[in-house]
Write a protein that holds these residues in place. Structure first.
Motif, PDB file in Angstrom:
ATOM      1  N   GLU A 197      35.223  58.961 119.851  1.00 24.75           N
ATOM      2  CA  GLU A 197      36.316  59.787 120.372  1.00 24.75           C
ATOM      3  C   GLU A 197      37.304  60.132 119.257  1.00 24.75           C
ATOM      4  O   GLU A 197      37.765  61.267 119.147  1.00 24.75           O
ATOM      5  CB  GLU A 197      37.029  59.063 121.512  1.00 24.75           C
ATOM      6  N   ALA A 198      37.603  59.162 118.403  1.00 22.18           N
ATOM      7  CA  ALA A 198      38.533  59.404 117.288  1.00 22.18           C
ATOM      8  C   ALA A 198      37.971  60.452 116.328  1.00 22.18           C
ATOM      9  O   ALA A 198      38.724  61.308 115.831  1.00 22.18           O
ATOM     10  CB  ALA A 198      38.822  58.094 116.554  1.00 22.18           C
ATOM     11  N   LEU A 199      36.682  60.417 116.064  1.00 23.76           N
ATOM     12  CA  LEU A 199      36.062  61.426 115.195  1.00 23.76           C
ATOM     13  C   LEU A 199      36.199  62.829 115.799  1.00 23.76           C
ATOM     14  O   LEU A 199      36.506  63.792 115.089  1.00 23.76           O
ATOM     15  CB  LEU A 199      34.584  61.100 114.964  1.00 23.76           C
ATOM     16  N   TYR A 200      35.964  62.947 117.090  1.00 21.76           N
ATOM     17  CA  TYR A 200      36.124  64.247 117.759  1.00 21.76           C
ATOM     18  C   TYR A 200      37.576  64.716 117.710  1.00 21.76           C
ATOM     19  O   TYR A 200      37.837  65.884 117.445  1.00 21.76           O
ATOM     20  CB  TYR A 200      35.631  64.194 119.206  1.00 21.76           C
ATOM     21  N   PHE A 252      21.857  59.734 112.837  1.00 25.16           N
ATOM     22  CA  PHE A 252      22.615  60.820 112.204  1.00 25.16           C
ATOM     23  C   PHE A 252      24.024  60.314 111.928  1.00 25.16           C
ATOM     24  O   PHE A 252      24.648  59.719 112.802  1.00 25.16           O
ATOM     25  CB  PHE A 252      22.672  62.029 113.137  1.00 25.16           C
ATOM     26  N   PRO A 253      24.565  60.523 110.729  1.00 28.42           N
ATOM     27  CA  PRO A 253      25.931  60.052 110.439  1.00 28.42           C
ATOM     28  C   PRO A 253      26.932  60.647 111.442  1.00 28.42           C
ATOM     29  O   PRO A 253      27.028  61.877 111.569  1.00 28.42           O
ATOM     30  CB  PRO A 253      26.190  60.559 109.019  1.00 28.42           C
ATOM     31  N   PRO A 254      27.657  59.806 112.172  1.00 24.80           N
ATOM     32  CA  PRO A 254      28.518  60.302 113.247  1.00 24.80           C
ATOM     33  C   PRO A 254      29.527  61.369 112.824  1.00 24.80           C
ATOM     34  O   PRO A 254      29.665  62.385 113.528  1.00 24.80           O
ATOM     35  CB  PRO A 254      29.220  59.045 113.769  1.00 24.80           C
ATOM     36  N   ALA A 255      30.245  61.180 111.736  1.00 19.86           N
ATOM     37  CA  ALA A 255      31.254  62.177 111.340  1.00 19.86           C
ATOM     38  C   ALA A 255      30.601  63.528 111.054  1.00 19.86           C
ATOM     39  O   ALA A 255      31.126  64.574 111.425  1.00 19.86           O
ATOM     40  CB  ALA A 255      32.036  61.693 110.125  1.00 19.86           C
ATOM     41  N   PHE A 284      28.419  67.410 126.562  1.00 20.62           N
ATOM     42  CA  PHE A 284      27.506  66.950 125.527  1.00 20.62           C
ATOM     43  C   PHE A 284      27.769  65.503 125.160  1.00 20.62           C
ATOM     44  O   PHE A 284      28.922  65.116 124.991  1.00 20.62           O
ATOM     45  CB  PHE A 284      27.733  67.753 124.231  1.00 20.62           C
ATOM     46  N   PRO A 285      26.712  64.718 124.925  1.00 16.68           N
ATOM     47  CA  PRO A 285      26.884  63.426 124.259  1.00 16.68           C
ATOM     48  C   PRO A 285      26.909  63.686 122.749  1.00 16.68           C
ATOM     49  O   PRO A 285      26.729  64.826 122.306  1.00 16.68           O
ATOM     50  CB  PRO A 285      25.616  62.673 124.660  1.00 16.68           C
ATOM     51  N   ALA A 286      27.072  62.657 121.965  1.00 18.01           N
ATOM     52  CA  ALA A 286      27.022  62.792 120.503  1.00 18.01           C
ATOM     53  C   ALA A 286      25.550  62.756 120.087  1.00 18.01           C
ATOM     54  O   ALA A 286      25.006  61.714 119.738  1.00 18.01           O
ATOM     55  CB  ALA A 286      27.827  61.687 119.839  1.00 18.01           C
ATOM     56  N   ILE A 287      24.908  63.906 120.124  1.00 21.81           N
ATOM     57  CA  ILE A 287      23.471  64.036 119.902  1.00 21.81           C
ATOM     58  C   ILE A 287      23.076  63.478 118.530  1.00 21.81           C
ATOM     59  O   ILE A 287      23.719  63.770 117.524  1.00 21.81           O
ATOM     60  CB  ILE A 287      23.046  65.513 120.023  1.00 21.81           C
ATOM     61  N   SER A 288      22.033  62.679 118.528  1.00 23.03           N
ATOM     62  CA  SER A 288      21.390  62.094 117.343  1.00 23.03           C
ATOM     63  C   SER A 288      22.162  60.975 116.660  1.00 23.03           C
ATOM     64  O   SER A 288      21.693  60.440 115.651  1.00 23.03           O
ATOM     65  CB  SER A 288      21.043  63.174 116.301  1.00 23.03           C
ATOM     66  N   THR A 289      23.334  60.580 117.169  1.00 24.72           N
ATOM     67  CA  THR A 289      24.137  59.576 116.456  1.00 24.72           C
ATOM     68  C   THR A 289      23.785  58.141 116.812  1.00 24.72           C
ATOM     69  O   THR A 289      24.271  57.219 116.170  1.00 24.72           O
ATOM     70  CB  THR A 289      25.642  59.787 116.694  1.00 24.72           C
TER      71      THR A 289
END
Length: 161
Positions: A152-155, A119-122, A109-114
């Protein structure tokens, strides 16, 4: 079971990569990068799929990608209206359901909608990880492809929680 990858999602050799698409499924953003890497055959197949409403998912072949399939999903545009969280969660739920229906064992998955959808990433990462934990049972490999170090850090933080 859950992995992080920083780089180009189109380089991943998995059963399916997820395309953060627009409702037409015809290119732009991550969608455009996937179309360029897969070749014109992907565009031709996407024209037969009839689009995709926000929160739903469609599947196609991967063509020239290392991934055998592309699962296209349309994330919500962030407006702060209140329904965006449920729509984003539906993207993950429907992608996992479609992958399961087709007997796939690995998905990225990519970071959908960010991106341009704002969409706020966190918040999006929290929904993504919750979706993987709720619907990812039985998958041999779930990859979150991160475009940059900050994502990556958020994940990493969310997965450690």
């Amino acid at each position: 079971m859950i992995e992080l990858f920083r780089g180009d999602i189109t380089a991943l050799a998995v059963d399916a990569i997820v395309n953060a698409a627009n409702e037409t499924l015809l290119g732009g953003g991550v969608d455009g990068a996937i179309h360029r890497a897969a070749g014109l055959e992907l565009l031709a197949e996407c024209r037969t799929l009839g689009g995709c409403p926000t929160g739903e998912a469609r599947i196609s072949a991967g063509y020239r990608l290392p991934a055998r399939h592309v699962i296209h999903t349309v994330g919500p545009v962030w407006r702060g209206a209140g329904d965006e969280d449920a729509l984003l969660a539906a993207c993950y739920r429907n992608c996992f359901a479609l992958a399961r229906e087709h007997g796939l064992a690995s998905i990225a998955f990519p970071a959908i909608s960010t991106g341009v959808y704002g969409f706020p990433p966190a918040r999006a990462v929290g929904i993504a990880v919750a979706g993987a934990r709720a619907h990812g049972a039985g998958f041999a490999r779930i990859v979150f492809a991160c475009f940059d170090e900050a994502t990556e850090a958020l994940y990493r933080e969310e997965l450690a929680a």
